[in-house]
Scaffold this active site. Structure first.
Site, PDB file in Angstrom:
ATOM      1  CB  THR A 184      -2.965  -2.880 -12.939  1.00  0.00           C
ATOM      2  OG1 THR A 184      -2.188  -2.723 -14.772  1.00  0.00           O
ATOM      3  CG2 THR A 184      -2.473  -4.529 -12.962  1.00  0.00           C
ATOM      4  CD  GLU A 331       0.449  -6.323 -11.036  1.00  0.00           C
ATOM      5  OE1 GLU A 331      -0.090  -6.552  -9.891  1.00  0.00           O
ATOM      6  OE2 GLU A 331       0.768  -5.221 -11.625  1.00  0.00           O
ATOM      7  CD1 TRP A 445      15.510   5.641   0.975  1.00  0.00           C
ATOM      8  CD2 TRP A 445      15.010   3.578   0.780  1.00  0.00           C
ATOM      9  NE1 TRP A 445      16.061   5.379  -0.344  1.00  0.00           N
ATOM     10  CE2 TRP A 445      15.535   3.844  -1.009  1.00  0.00           C
ATOM     11  CE3 TRP A 445      14.656   2.650   1.049  1.00  0.00           C
ATOM     12  CZ2 TRP A 445      15.748   2.869  -1.533  1.00  0.00           C
ATOM     13  CZ3 TRP A 445      14.351   1.558   0.147  1.00  0.00           C
ATOM     14  CH2 TRP A 445      15.340   1.587  -1.160  1.00  0.00           C
TER      15      TRP A 445
HETATM   16  P1  AMP Z   1      -3.353  -3.189  -6.729  1.00  0.00           P
HETATM   17  O1  AMP Z   1      -3.219  -4.157  -8.126  1.00  0.00           O
HETATM   18  O2  AMP Z   1      -3.704  -1.789  -7.406  1.00  0.00           O
HETATM   19  O3  AMP Z   1      -4.695  -4.089  -5.773  1.00  0.00           O
HETATM   20  O4  AMP Z   1      -1.912  -3.129  -5.973  1.00  0.00           O
HETATM   21  C1  AMP Z   1      -1.623  -3.316  -5.454  1.00  0.00           C
HETATM   22  C2  AMP Z   1      -0.632  -2.325  -4.921  1.00  0.00           C
HETATM   23  O5  AMP Z   1      -1.610  -1.475  -3.256  1.00  0.00           O
HETATM   24  C3  AMP Z   1       0.559  -2.487  -3.806  1.00  0.00           C
HETATM   25  O6  AMP Z   1       1.805  -2.944  -4.592  1.00  0.00           O
HETATM   26  C4  AMP Z   1       0.979  -2.238  -2.813  1.00  0.00           C
HETATM   27  O7  AMP Z   1       1.061  -1.094  -3.209  1.00  0.00           O
HETATM   28  C5  AMP Z   1      -0.583  -1.569  -1.889  1.00  0.00           C
HETATM   29  N1  AMP Z   1      -1.150  -2.465  -1.426  1.00  0.00           N
HETATM   30  C6  AMP Z   1      -1.783  -3.056  -1.539  1.00  0.00           C
HETATM   31  N2  AMP Z   1      -2.243  -3.836   0.088  1.00  0.00           N
HETATM   32  C7  AMP Z   1      -1.650  -2.935   1.457  1.00  0.00           C
HETATM   33  C8  AMP Z   1      -1.607  -2.959   2.617  1.00  0.00           C
HETATM   34  N3  AMP Z   1      -1.670  -4.149   3.081  1.00  0.00           N
HETATM   35  N4  AMP Z   1      -0.583  -2.395   2.318  1.00  0.00           N
HETATM   36  C9  AMP Z   1       0.293  -1.337   2.180  1.00  0.00           C
HETATM   37  N5  AMP Z   1       0.001  -1.226   0.757  1.00  0.00           N
HETATM   38  C10 AMP Z   1      -0.880  -2.218   0.285  1.00  0.00           C
END
Ligand code: AMP
Length: 544
Positions: A184, A331, A445
Site C-alpha cells: 500500500t 487490500e 461531519w
Molecule cells: P489504494 O489501496 O492505494 O488503492 O487506496 C484505497 C483507497 O482509495 C480507498 O480506501 C479509498 O479511500 C480510495 N478510493 C478508491 N476508490 C475510490 C473511489 N471510487 N472513490 C473514492 N475513494 C476511492
C-alpha cells in the site's frame, strides 16, 4: 458428506493455459521502453511465460521466493504476471513513483531474491544497488542491444528466454498459496504488504468478467492505463486471459495524446484508470475534438479516488462513453463495489443517472460491506447516515505481510477500510471521506469529497482539495484549496456562490485559497496530511 466433484485448484497457470489454447490468436499490443511496438498474442504469451518459468527455475528461484518488478505496462511485465506465480514464486510489483527510501524499504522488507526492471528505471535503481541485500540478480527487461552498461553483472531478459524451450508443465499446488505481493502507498507510516493468493486472484477475475461487474469479454479491446504496479492492474491481466479480451499496454505513454492514439489504432472498447488520467485525456480530447470521432471506447472504468460527476458528464457528452465508477483498495484486490445502473433506473433523466454514477456502486457477489459508528454499532442503509466502512470476502486481506502483530480484522472477520461512507437502500455505496480526512464542524461531519467534486464542476476549476482546519467556535471548518484552469478567472466569492447552489450552507468552505499545484501520493491521491501541515497556521476569516 463430501460432494463428488473434482478438486482442481484455482491456479493462475490455468488462466494462461486456457487463454493460450482457446484464444490463441487474440492480440496483445505493447508499447515498450525501447520505443518500438510489439504485437503478440495469447499463444505467444503462454509459450514465453513457460520459457520464463524455466528461466526462473534455472536462476534458482524456489516456491514462495519473491520476484520483484520495477516496470511499466508492457508485454514482458505481463509474461512475469503468469510465469512467476505459475511456477510457484511470488510476484512483487513495486511502485516506481514511491520515494527512493520507500522503494528500498519494500524491496528489503519483501526480501526480493531477484529484481526485474525496465531500462527506463536504471537511474532510479543505481543508487539502491548496494542497499538491496537480498537481491541476487538484476535482470533488465530488454534485449542484449539495449542492456544498461551501468548495472554490474546485469542479466538480459531476452537472453534468459532464448536459453529455454517452452516444454513445461505448470506445477500443481494449493490454490491458497501466495501468488503476488503489492504494498500500500500509505500516507503515514511505512507501506504495508498485501499478499494475494491464487484463489483470491482467480475469483476476483471472475467478478471482473461478470455482466453486472465490468462486463469484460472476448468482444473487448482493453486499453490498460492503470499501472501493473498498482494492485495487479486491478486484476485485468488475469481477467483478460480468463475471457480472451485483447489487451493494449501503453508502456510509458500515459499522457492524453498517447492514450488517444493507442485507443484509436487498436479500436479499444474499454479502458481503466484513476480520475486524474481521464481528466488529462478529456482535456486533450476537447482540444482535438476530431480525434474523438474515431474512438470506439464505450466504457471507462474509474476508481482509486472519487470520479467527479462533472468528469462523468464530460465523458458521456464528448466521448459517448459510459463511466463505471468502482471502489476498492490494495487490500481488496481491488474490486469491492461497481457502479452499474439497475433496470429501474432506465427511466431516469441523464442528470439523475450521472448522480447515481458519481456514487461508488454496489457490492458484487463475494464481497460484503457494512457501515458502523465509532462504537461498532451497525448503521442503517438509508443513504444519509455515514459511518466507518467495513468489508469482508474471499479476495479481502486478512493480514499484512510479515506483520503478525498487526490485527486487521475484528472478531467477525470484518476489515476496517479507513473510509467513511453511507449506503443507500438500493445498496449504492457513497464514500464521503477517509476517516482521517473527515471534517467535524460543530459535531457534524462535512464530506470533503463532495465539496471537491462540486468545486471541479465549476468551469474555471481544474483540481480542488478540501481540508478541515481548526476553528475556535466550530472546532473545524473546511478550507478549499483549488487550482484554476489556465486562462480562466474566478474569485473566491464567485466560487462560493456556485458551491452554494449545490451543497448545504453550513458545508460552504469558510475560505478558498488558489494555488498552482496540489500534493499527490505515488498513486495519484491527494495528500491531505501534507496540505494540513502546509496550512496549519491558517486563520479563517470567520475566526479572527
Ligand atoms: P489504494 O489501496 O492505494 O488503492 O487506496 C484505497 C483507497 O482509495 C480507498 O480506501 C479509498 O479511500 C480510495 N478510493 C478508491 N476508490 C475510490 C473511489 N471510487 N472513490 C473514492 N475513494 C476511492
Amino acid at each position: 458428506m463430501q460432494g463428488l466433484m473434482q478438486d482442481r485448484q484455482l491456479l493462475i497457470s490455468t488462466l494462461i493455459e486456457y487463454a493460450g489454447l482457446n484464444h490463441s490468436n487474440v492480440e496483445i499490443v505493447s508499447q515498450t521502453c525501447e520505443g518500438v511496438e510489439v504485437r503478440s498474442n495469447y499463444a505467444n504469451l503462454r509459450s514465453r511465460s513457460k520459457k520464463l518459468a524455466k528461466a526462473l527455475l534455472a536462476l534458482g528461484i524456489n516456491t514462495g521466493d519473491r520476484v520483484g518488478t520495477l516496470a511499466w505496462n508492457t508485454f514482458r511485465h505481463q509474461e512475469l504476471y503468469f510465469a512467476v506465480p505459475g511456477m510457484g514464486a511470488v510476484l512483487h510489483t513495486i511502485n516506481p513513483r514511491l520515494f527512493a527510501d520507500q522503494i528500498e524499504y519494500i524491496i528489503q522488507h519483501a526480501e526480493d531474491t531477484v529484481l526485474f526492471f525496465d531500462i527506463s528505471f536504471t537511474a532510479l535503481l543505481l543508487p539502491l544497488l548496494s542497499k538491496l541485500t537480498h537481491v541476487q540478480a538484476f535482470i533488465a527487461m530488454t534485449d542484449r542491444e539495449h542492456l544498461p552498461a551501468e548495472i554490474p553483472d546485469c542479466l538480459c531478459y531476452e537472453d534468459l528466454l532464448n536459453a529455454q524451450d517452452d516444454v513445461y508443465d505448470w506445477p500443481q499446488f494449493q490454490e491458497t498459496q501466495a501468488a503476488s505481493l503489492c504494498y500500500t502507498s500509505g500516507t503515514t507510516g511505512q507501506p504495508k504488504g498485501v499478499l494475494y493468493s491464487h484463489r483470491s486472484t482467480v475469483l476476483h477475475a471472475f467478478t471482473v468478467c461478470t455482466v453486472d461487474g465490468l462486463q469484460l469479454s472476448r468482444q473487448d479491446s482493453v486499453l490498460l492505463v492503470v499501472p501493473m504496479f498498482h494492485v495487479n492492474a486491478w486484476g485485468f491481466p488475469y481477467a483478460a486471459a480468463m475471457c480472451g479480451a485483447k489487451l493494449c499496454l501503453p508502456g510509458l505513454g500515459l499522457d492524453g495524446e498517447s492514450i488517444c492514439e493507442l485507443a484509436n489504432n487498436e479500436q479499444c472498447t474499454m479502458s481503466i484508470g484513476v480520475p486524474t488520467v481521464w481528466l488529462g485525456f478529456m482535456n486533450y480530447l476537447e482540444s482535438a475534438p476530431d480525434r474523438a470521432k474515431t474512438l470506439k471506447l464505450n466504457r471507462i472504468v474509474m476508481g482509486g479516488s472519487a470520479a467527479p460527476r462533472a468528469l462523468i458528464d464530460r465523458i458521456h457528452t464528448h466521448l459517448g462513453a459510459k463511466t463505471i465508477h468502482a471502489w476498492g483498495m490494495t487490500e481488496t484486490s481491488p474490486m469491492g463495489t461497481i457502479g452499474n445502473l439497475l433496470p429501474e433506473h432506465q427511466h431516469l433523466s441523464q442528470q439523475q443517472k450521472f448522480d447515481l454514477q458519481a456514487k461508488q456502486g454496489r457490492v458484487i457477489y463475494g464481497v460484503e460491506i457494512r457501515i458502523v459508528d465509532d462504537e461498532g454499532k451497525i448503521l442503517a442503509r438509508d443513504g444519509i447516515v455515514a459511518g466507518h466502512l467495513q468489508v469482508r470476502g474471499p479476495w479481502i486481506a486478512n493480514a499484512y505481510f510479515k506483520m503478525p502483530d498487526h490485527d486487521v480484522l475484528d472478531k467477525d472477520g470484518w476489515f476496517s477500510t479507513g473510509d467513511i461512507a453511507c449506503i443507500s437502500a438500493q445498496g449504492y455505496l457513497q464514500i464521503t471521506d477517509r476517516s482521517k480526512d473527515v471534517i467535524k464542524s460543530g459535531g457534524e461531519w462535512i464530506s470533503s469529497i463532495d465539496l471537491e467534486n462540486t468545486a471541479v464542476a465549476h468551469p474555471a476549476i481544474l483540481e480542488a482539495a478540501v481540508v478541515g482546519l481548526h476553528h475556535s467556535k466550530w472546532q473545524e471548518r473546511p478550507l478549499l484549496v483549488a487550482i484554476k484552469r489556465p486562462d480562466t478567472e474566478v474569485t473566491q466569492d464567485e466560487l462560493k456562490d456556485f458551491l452554494a447552489c449545490h451543497v448545504a450552507k453550513w458545508w460552504l468552505p469558510d475560505d478558498i485559497v488558489f494555488v498552482d499545484s496540489l500534493p499527490h501520493t505515488a498513486t495519484g491521491k491527494l495528500q491531505k496530511n501534507v496540505l494540513r501541515e502546509q496550512f496549519k497556521d491558517f486563520v479563517f476569516s470567520t475566526d479572527q
